[in-house]
Enzyme design. Structure first.
Site, PDB file in Angstrom:
ATOM      1  N   ASP A 140       0.832  -1.195   0.000  1.00  0.00           N
ATOM      2  CA  ASP A 140       0.000   0.000   0.000  1.00  0.00           C
ATOM      3  C   ASP A 140       0.875   1.256   0.000  1.00  0.00           C
ATOM      4  OD1 ASP A 140      -2.654   1.324   0.459  1.00  0.00           O
ATOM      5  OD2 ASP A 140      -1.688   1.911   2.338  1.00  0.00           O
ATOM      6  N   GLU A 183       1.683  -0.430  -5.039  1.00  0.00           N
ATOM      7  CA  GLU A 183       0.794   0.678  -5.364  1.00  0.00           C
ATOM      8  C   GLU A 183       1.726   1.881  -5.498  1.00  0.00           C
ATOM      9  OE1 GLU A 183      -3.307   2.734  -3.753  1.00  0.00           O
ATOM     10  OE2 GLU A 183      -1.756   2.256  -2.285  1.00  0.00           O
TER      11      GLU A 183
END
Length: 657
Positions: free
Chosen positions: A336, A371
Site C-alpha cells: 500500500d 501501489e
C-alpha cells in the site's frame, strides 16, 4: 522480584525456547525499558530489560510460557520539538508481537499527550501482547509459484468475500477458515483464479473518529501490529494463526497463491493527536519521518509516515515480510502507498528497503506488487519501481474506462495500454507482467457502479460526501442509480462485458475485484473503507450467474492465447499482435490518432478481438480465413462462421481461426 537474565539481542520480539522466553526491543533513544508481565488476575509485574546491545534492549524470563501477556514501558526524554515522546505511564505493544489481546477502543488513556505528557497510567485498559509458540504441520505444502505470465489475481476482503455465502457453514463465514473451504476453493478454480490477494490481515485498529460515528475501519489499512493476524477474522482469536495457515495450505493444494496487502507506510498512531499504541512511545524519532518542528511528515494522508530509510526500520520491515513468508507460506505482497518504501526522503530505486529486499534470499523470490504512489510531492512513481516489483497500472484503468465509457481516447492510446503500457514499464529488463492491469479495485467504484453512477454517493461515510475521488471516468448510461429499462440494463451489460474483455485479454497481469464478476454494487460509494455491512459484503444470492460464466470464459480463453501468457514484449513482425482497422488493413497514423473507435487486434495469428466502440452498428471486415466466434461470444448475435461481423454499438467479439 525475579531479575531477568540478559538473554540474546536477536531475533526481535518474544520467543519461547522451551524453557523460557527471550524478549528483545529496538530503541535507539530510550534510557530504560521495562518488560511488564500480567498474570491471570491482571496483576502487573515489571522487569528491567538488562541487556543493551547497540540499540537492542533484551532480557530472558526463565519458566515463562506461551500464553503469557506482556507489554513494555519505555523511559526516555519528553522533547516533542526533537521528536521524542517517551511516556512510561503508557503500556506499549511489542512491534513484533504475534498475538494481541484486548481491543483498541477510543479512550483518552490511550493517548500520550500532545504538547505535555499525560501521566495517567493505562495498563488496565491497554491491549496486551501474547507470547505464542510456533508449531504447525505444513505436511507437503509447497508454493504454487505460478509464472507471472499465467497469473490471474483476485482482490478480496476476508470477511466480505464469504460472510453472506449460503453454501459455507454459518459458523465460519467471513473468516480465514472460510477461505480454505472447498466451496470457496472450487469457485476460485472454476473462475480461473491463480492468486487470491487479500486486503490487510495484519491486526489493525479503527480510527477514533470512526468509532465516535459508530463506524469502523473495514478495509484494514490502519495497522497496529504487523506480525499479528487480525483476530476478528478468526473463529477463535487464539487459533487465528492455525486457521490462516490451514486456509493457505488448502489454497496451495488447489494451485492458488496467496498475496497479502500489507501496510508499511504508516501506523494506527495517526497524527500527534492520535492514540499511542507502540512505535511513538518506543522510539518516535527513529520509526517516523519527523519534521524540523517535531511534527510528522504526512506523506500518506494518515497522519504519519514510517521512515523506511532508517536501518532499524528497514530491518523491522524485512523481518515482518519474512515472517509472513516463512511462518505463513504466503506467496507475495501488495504494498500500500509503496512510494513511501523508496523515500530517502526523495524516491530512489536504490532506497535501503528496496536494496534489502533485493538482497534477501527469501523476499526476492516472492511476488512483489507496488501501489506506486503516495500523496506527497514526487509521490507518483508509476513505472519507476525496481525490476523485482510489478505495479498497479492506473494508466490502464483510466484508459479502459475512457475508451468504453467516455469515448474520448484515441485508438493509439488504447492500444498502448492494451500492450502492457510498454511506454511505462518496458525498461530495466522488466517484463509485461510488471503492469498489473485493473479496471476496478477495492478503492473506487465497483464495475457495476462504473456503469450505473456518474457521481460518488459516499454520504454513509459521515464526511458529507467529500471523501473519495471525483475522477471516476464512469457513465450511468442516462440514469443515475441501479435499475432501469431493459434497454438501459442491456447497454450497461454490454459496457461491463467490454471492460472485462479489455481487462482479461490484454497484455500484462490482470487483477479482478471480487464481486465484479457477480455484478456487485456499493450503490455508488467509491470509498467504502468504513462500511462493514451489506454495502460491501458480497451477496451471493443476488450474483449474476451469466456474468460469472462470462468472466470465467474470458479467463480460460486468456490462458489459450500464447501472446498473453508467454510474458514477452510484443515486437513488430513477431506474430504476437497485429493492429487492423475495420477493413482488416493496418491502421494509418491518422487512424491511430483521429480515426473512428473501431479496431481489430489479432493475437498469436489465431485469435481476433473485433471492437466497435462507436455509437453506430458497423460492419467489420475480418482478415482472410475462416473465423469462428468463440465463447463467451459465440451465440445468436455472432454467427459461428463469418467473414464480416456486424458490430453493435459499443460492442466487441472474439473470433478464432
Amino acid at each position: 522480584m525475579t531479575r531477568l537474565a540478559i538473554g540474546k539481542p536477536a531475533p526481535l520480539g518474544a520467543h519461547y525456547d522451551g524453557q523460557g522466553v527471550n524478549f528483545t526491543l529496538f530503541s535507539a533513544h530510550a534510557e530504560r525499558v521495562e518488560l511488564c508481565v500480567f498474570d491471570a488476575n491482571g496483576q502487573e509485574h515489571r522487569y528491567d530489560l538488562p541487556g543493551h546491545s547497540g540499540d537492542i534492549w533484551h532480557g530472558y524470563l526463565p519458566d515463562a510460557r506461551p500464553g503469557l501477556r506482556y507489554g513494555y514501558r519505555v523511559h526516555g526524554p519528553w522533547q516533542p520539538a526533537e521528536g521524542h515522546r517517551f511516556n512510561p505511564a503508557k503500556l506499549l505493544i511489542d512491534p513484533c508481537a504475534r498475538q494481541i489481546e484486548g481491543e483498541f477502543k477510543d479512550n483518552p488513556l490511550l493517548h500520550a499527550g500532545h504538547n505535555e505528557p499525560d501521566y495517567r497510567d493505562n495498563a488496565a485498559i491497554a491491549p496486551k501482547c501474547v507470547v505464542v509458540v510456533d508449531h504447525y504441520d505444513w505436511e507437503d505444502d509447497a508454493p504454487p509459484r505460478t509464472p507471472w505470465g499465467s497469473t490471474i489475481i483476485y482482490e478480496a476482503h476476508v470477511k466480505g468475500l464469504t460472510y453472506l455465502h449460503p453454501e459455507i457453514p454459518v459458523e465460519i463465514r467471513g473468516t480465514y477458515k472460510a477461505l480454505g473451504h472447498p466451496v470457496m476453493i472450487n469457485y476460485l478454480k472454476q473462475l480461473g483464479i491463480t492468486a487470491l490477494e487479500l486486503l490487510p490481515v495484519a491486526q489493525f485498529a479503527s480510527e477514533p473518529r470512526l468509532q465516535r460515528m459508530g463506524l469502523s475501519n473495514y478495509w484494514g489499512y490502519n495497522p497496529v501490529a504487523m506480525f499479528a493476524l487480525h483476530p476478528a477474522y478468526a473463529c477463535s482469536p487464539e487459533t487465528a494463526l492455525h486457521e490462516f495457515r490451514d486456509a493457505i495450505k488448502a489454497l496451495h493444494k488447489a494451485g492458488i497463491e496467496v498475496i497479502l496487502d500489507i501496510v508499511l507506510n504508516h501506523s494506527a498512531e495517526l497524527d500527534l493527536d492520535g492514540p499511542l499504541f507502540s512505535l511513538r512511545g518506543i522510539d518516535n524519532r527513529s520509526y517516523y519521518w519527523i519534521r524540523e518542528d517535531g511534527d510528522y511528515h504526512n506523506w500518506t494522508g494518515c497522519g504519519n509516515t514510517l521512515n523506511l530509510s532508517h536501518p532499524a526500520v528497514v530491518d523491522y520491515a524485512c523481518a515482518c515480510l519474512r515472517y509472513w513468508v516463512e511462518t505463513c507460506h504466503v506467496d507475495g505482497f501488495r504494498f500500500d502507498l509503496a512510494a513511501v518504501m523508496g523515500r530517502t526522503p526523495e524516491f530512489r530505486q536504490d532506497a535501503p528497503l528496496f536494496t534489502a529486499i533485493q538482497n534477501c534470499p527469501v523476499l526476492s523470490q516472492v511476488k512483489l506488487i507496488a501501489e506506486p504512489w503516495d500523496i506527497a510531492l514526487g509521490g507518483y512513481q508509476v513505472g519507476n519501481f525496481p525490476p523485482l516489483f510489478a505495479e498497479w497500472n492506473d494508466h490502464f484503468r483510466d484508459a479502459a474506462r475512457r475508451f468504453w465509457l467516455h469515448y474520448d481516447l484515441p485508438l493509439g492510446a488504447f492500444a498502448g495500454r492494451f500492450a502492457a503500457s510498454s511506454d511505462v514499464f518496458k525498461r530495466n529488463g522488466r517484463l509485461p507482467s510488471a503492469a498489473i492491469n485493473l479496471v476496478t479495485a477495492h478503492d473506487g467504484f465497483t464495475l457495476r457502479d462504473c456503469v450505473c453512477f456518474n457521481h460518488k454517493h459516499n454520504e454513509a461515510n459521515g464526511e458529507e460526501n467529500r471523501d473519495g475521488t471525483n475522477n471516476n471516468y464512469s457513465n450511468n448510461h442516462g440514469k443515475e442509480g441501479l435499475g432501469g429499462s431493459l434497454d438501459l440494463v442491456e447497454r450497461r451489460r454490454d459496457s461491463i462485458h467490454a471492460l472485462l474483455t479489455t481487462l482479461l485479454l490484454s497484455q500484462g497481469t490482470p487483477m479482478l475485484l471480487a464481486g465484479d464478476e457477480h455484478g456487485h454494487s456499493q450503490h455508488g460509494n467509491n470509498n467504502a473503507y468504513c462500511q462493514d455491512n451489506q454495502l460491501t459484503w458480497l451477496d451471493w444470492s443476488q450474483a449474476s450467474s451469466g456474468l460469472t460464466a462470462f468472466t470465467a470464459a474470458l479467463i480460460h480463453l486468456r490462458k489459450r492465447i500464447p501472446a498473453l501468457v508467454e510474458n514477452r514484449w510484443w515486437e513488430e513482425g513477431d506474430g504476437n499482435v497485429r493492429w487492423l482497422n475495420r477493413y482488416a488493413q493496418p491502421l494509418s497514423t491518422d487512424e491511430w490518432q483521429n480515426g473512428p473507435k473501431q479496431l481489430q487486434i489479432l493475437l498469436s495469428d489465431r485469435f481476433l478481438i473485433a471492437i466497435n466502440a462507436t455509437l453506430e452498428v458497423t460492419e467489420i471486415v475480418l482478415p482472410a480465413g475462416e473465423w469462428h466466434a468463440i465463447p463467451p461470444f459465440a451465440g445468436e448475435d455472432n454467427p459461428v462462421i463469418t467473414a464480416v461481423w456486424q458490430g453493435p454499438a459499443h460492442g466487441l467479439c472474439v473470433f478464432q481461426r
